[in-house]
Write a protein that holds these residues in place. Structure first.
Motif, PDB file in Angstrom:
ATOM      1  N   PRO A 166     -11.299  12.187  -9.566  1.00 18.53           N
ATOM      2  CA  PRO A 166     -12.002  11.164  -8.783  1.00 18.53           C
ATOM      3  C   PRO A 166     -11.043  10.407  -7.861  1.00 18.53           C
ATOM      4  CG  PRO A 166     -12.574  11.024 -11.115  1.00 18.53           C
ATOM      5  CD  PRO A 166     -11.423  11.958 -11.018  1.00 18.53           C
ATOM      6  N   HIS A 167     -11.523  10.086  -6.658  1.00 20.16           N
ATOM      7  CA  HIS A 167     -10.687   9.366  -5.708  1.00 20.16           C
ATOM      8  C   HIS A 167     -11.498   8.255  -5.074  1.00 20.16           C
ATOM      9  CE1 HIS A 167     -12.896  12.178  -3.197  1.00 20.16           C
ATOM     10  NE2 HIS A 167     -12.623  11.412  -2.165  1.00 20.16           N
ATOM     11  N   GLY A 168     -10.814   7.350  -4.413  1.00 20.17           N
ATOM     12  CA  GLY A 168     -11.470   6.190  -3.811  1.00 20.17           C
ATOM     13  C   GLY A 168     -11.412   4.990  -4.747  1.00 20.17           C
ATOM     14  N   THR A 169     -12.426   4.173  -4.698  1.00 26.21           N
ATOM     15  CA  THR A 169     -12.507   3.001  -5.565  1.00 26.21           C
ATOM     16  C   THR A 169     -13.848   2.980  -6.278  1.00 26.21           C
ATOM     17  OG1 THR A 169     -13.321   1.653  -3.713  1.00 26.21           O
ATOM     18  CG2 THR A 169     -10.950   1.610  -4.144  1.00 26.21           C
ATOM     19  N   ASP A 170     -13.876   2.368  -7.469  1.00 28.50           N
ATOM     20  CA  ASP A 170     -15.122   2.279  -8.213  1.00 28.50           C
ATOM     21  C   ASP A 170     -15.950   1.103  -7.697  1.00 28.50           C
ATOM     22  OD1 ASP A 170     -14.078  -0.066  -9.270  1.00 28.50           O
ATOM     23  OD2 ASP A 170     -13.609   0.798 -11.216  1.00 28.50           O
ATOM     24  N   PRO A 171     -17.163   0.905  -8.204  1.00 28.93           N
ATOM     25  CA  PRO A 171     -18.012  -0.205  -7.720  1.00 28.93           C
ATOM     26  C   PRO A 171     -17.372  -1.581  -7.849  1.00 28.93           C
ATOM     27  CG  PRO A 171     -19.329   1.349  -8.990  1.00 28.93           C
ATOM     28  CD  PRO A 171     -17.892   1.773  -9.139  1.00 28.93           C
ATOM     29  N   ASN A 172     -16.399  -1.722  -8.750  1.00 34.34           N
ATOM     30  CA  ASN A 172     -15.713  -3.004  -8.913  1.00 34.34           C
ATOM     31  C   ASN A 172     -14.489  -3.134  -8.015  1.00 34.34           C
ATOM     32  OD1 ASN A 172     -17.491  -3.900 -10.984  1.00 34.34           O
ATOM     33  ND2 ASN A 172     -16.388  -2.618 -12.465  1.00 34.34           N
ATOM     34  N   GLY A 173     -14.262  -2.127  -7.177  1.00 28.11           N
ATOM     35  CA  GLY A 173     -13.140  -2.196  -6.260  1.00 28.11           C
ATOM     36  C   GLY A 173     -11.823  -1.722  -6.850  1.00 28.11           C
ATOM     37  N   ARG A 174     -11.845  -1.207  -8.075  1.00 27.14           N
ATOM     38  CA  ARG A 174     -10.617  -0.721  -8.701  1.00 27.14           C
ATOM     39  C   ARG A 174     -10.322   0.703  -8.247  1.00 27.14           C
ATOM     40  NH1 ARG A 174     -13.379  -2.980 -13.206  1.00 27.14           N
ATOM     41  NH2 ARG A 174     -12.513  -4.980 -13.882  1.00 27.14           N
TER      42      ARG A 174
END
Length: 435
Positions: free
Chosen positions: A102-110
């Motif tokens: 997985p890449h990017g950020t999660d819904p919490n911005g982490r």
């Protein structure tokens, strides 16, 4: 350690290039000399943000080799056709695993897993795991012959405290799932186990289900024993703490699974906070004996019940690799330079103690600190009369809250805590600190 080995400082001072093996018994090297080299692959897809997409990210200019001199994942001219075919197949499998991270950020911005792999080369790490696991070329579902303990591949991963080394364990778990081996992670203390398990789970939750290994913390009881067996069968990740009892129980479960031709027979061993597992010079402690048996050390077999085949590889992870190097030096062991990975984040990725500045420091137009602007507490500034608080501590707290990156830490001893609880309306309870 400095008293035990007078030349220990050479680990920090030496700066030699490593082309073959790091023989700890003969020479000491610095982490800057064993940073993974550049690789020749190209990521299959863009990553946003992409801190690690450039293989040289996090390295000093002097550490990055010239273009064309990097590590070629497809091998060199000395390899025969079969080796090159296996290397090409291994690279394709490594790319497949890489694409599933997985890449990017999660819904919490982490940051998600791939974006947390900062300062080390993910693709080369995956490829090296596959190479040490002899995959492709080994069918683990058929129970290959056990390897000799003297041939046990050993890998090391190190880096600064809180620099994201948990990502090593999550990526290794993905590799184990793809290859068909279980991943056993031993860490320091029960609290460490209980904190590490949800971290790994969180990193892997966005991985496609067919590529995601199950994750569980060791627990006793018949029901949990069956859960562990199922986790091993599914090439999952089991996290246990540094007790001889837990290590022995997991070893017994793996031995049971190895006796059943329908189940996964092999595993790789990850040792988190690895320096904590070296506690005596002669391995006389029960923990050390259990771990030696778990690694398949023949010398430990005589003291245990039966024999135990080694894991397919060991990966030791620690922010302080020096104790491990010294232990290897004492036992005249060695590790290949290509099996050592060092997390080296840049200033943009990581804040350490050297980046912290005293509260109140102001700067002139040239960004130079103005002398005398630092604010410190004077002896006796905090007392029972002012409820252990002062204007300066309140200002510090407010400034830390407003800052993009700030730290405000309040340490309370057992005498202060009841007063602090009364002042804030908090509950009682023992203990010596609050933060």
């Amino acid at each position: 350690y400095a008293d035990a080995d007078a030349d220990a400082h050479t680990y920090a001072d030496a700066d030699a290039d490593i082309s073959t093996n790091i023989n700890i018994a003969a020479a000491a090297t610095t982490s800057s000399s064993i940073v993974p080299s550049l690789v020749t692959y190209q990521p299959a897809r863009p990553i946003t943000p992409s801190p690690h997409q450039d293989p040289g990210h996090g390295l000093e200019d002097s550490d990055v080799e010239d273009e064309g001199q990097g590590f070629d994942l497809l091998g060199d001219e000395s390899q025969d056709a079969t080796q090159k075919m296996q290397a090409a197949a291994r690279l394709n499998i490594a790319q497949e695993i890489y694409n599933a991270i997985p890449h990017g950020t999660d819904p919490n911005g982490r940051p998600m897993l791939l974006n947390s792999c900062v300062g080390w080369d993910v693709m080369k790490f995956i490829n090296r795991l596959l190479e040490n696991l002899k995959y492709p070329g080994t069918n683990y579902s058929q129970g290959p012959p056990p390897i000799d303990y003297s041939e046990l591949p050993r890998m090391l991963a190190g880096g600064r405290t809180q620099s994201g080394k948990t990502a090593f364990k999550a990526v290794a778990g993905l590799v184990g799932k793809r290859v068909g081996v279980a991943t056993i992670v031993a860490t320091n203390l029960v609290s460490g186990r209980d904190q590490l398990t949800p971290k790994i789970t969180s990193f892997l939750k966005s991985v496609p289900e067919d590529k995601r290994p199950p994750v569980m913390a060791y627990a006793g009881g018949v029901k949990n024993k069956e859960k562990m067996r199922a986790c091993i069968q599914q090439s999952g990740i089991i996290v246990l703490s540094d007790t001889a009892a837990q290590i022995t129980k997991v070893a017994e479960m793996i031995a049971f699974c190895r006796g059943n031709a329908m189940e996964v027979r092999d595993f790789m061993l990850l040792i988190d906070e690895a320096d904590h597992f070296y506690r005596s010079y002669d391995d006389r402690l029960k923990l050390e004996q259990a771990m030696a048996h778990f690694k398949g050390n023949p010398q430990a077999q005589n003291k245990a019940k039966g024999t135990f085949s080694p894991p397919r590889l060991t990966l030791e992870i620690s922010a302080t690799l020096l104790p491990i190097f010294l232990q290897m030096r004492r036992k005249k062991n060695s590790v290949e330079g290509s099996n050592i990975f060092i997390v080296r984040p840049t200033k943009e990725d990581y804040n350490s103690g050297e980046d912290l500045e005293p509260y109140g420091r102001t700067f002139d137009q040239d960004n130079k600190s103005i002398e005398g602007t630092d604010q410190f507490l004077e002896p006796g500034a905090l007392c029972k009369k002012n409820m252990w608080g002062a204007d300066s501590t309140g200002d510090q707290e407010n400034a830390s809250i407003k800052a993009f990156q700030g730290l405000f830490q309040s340490a309370l001893n057992s005498l202060m805590e009841p007063i602090a609880d009364g002042a804030t309306g908090g509950g009682g309870g023992g203990g010596g600190s609050g933060g």
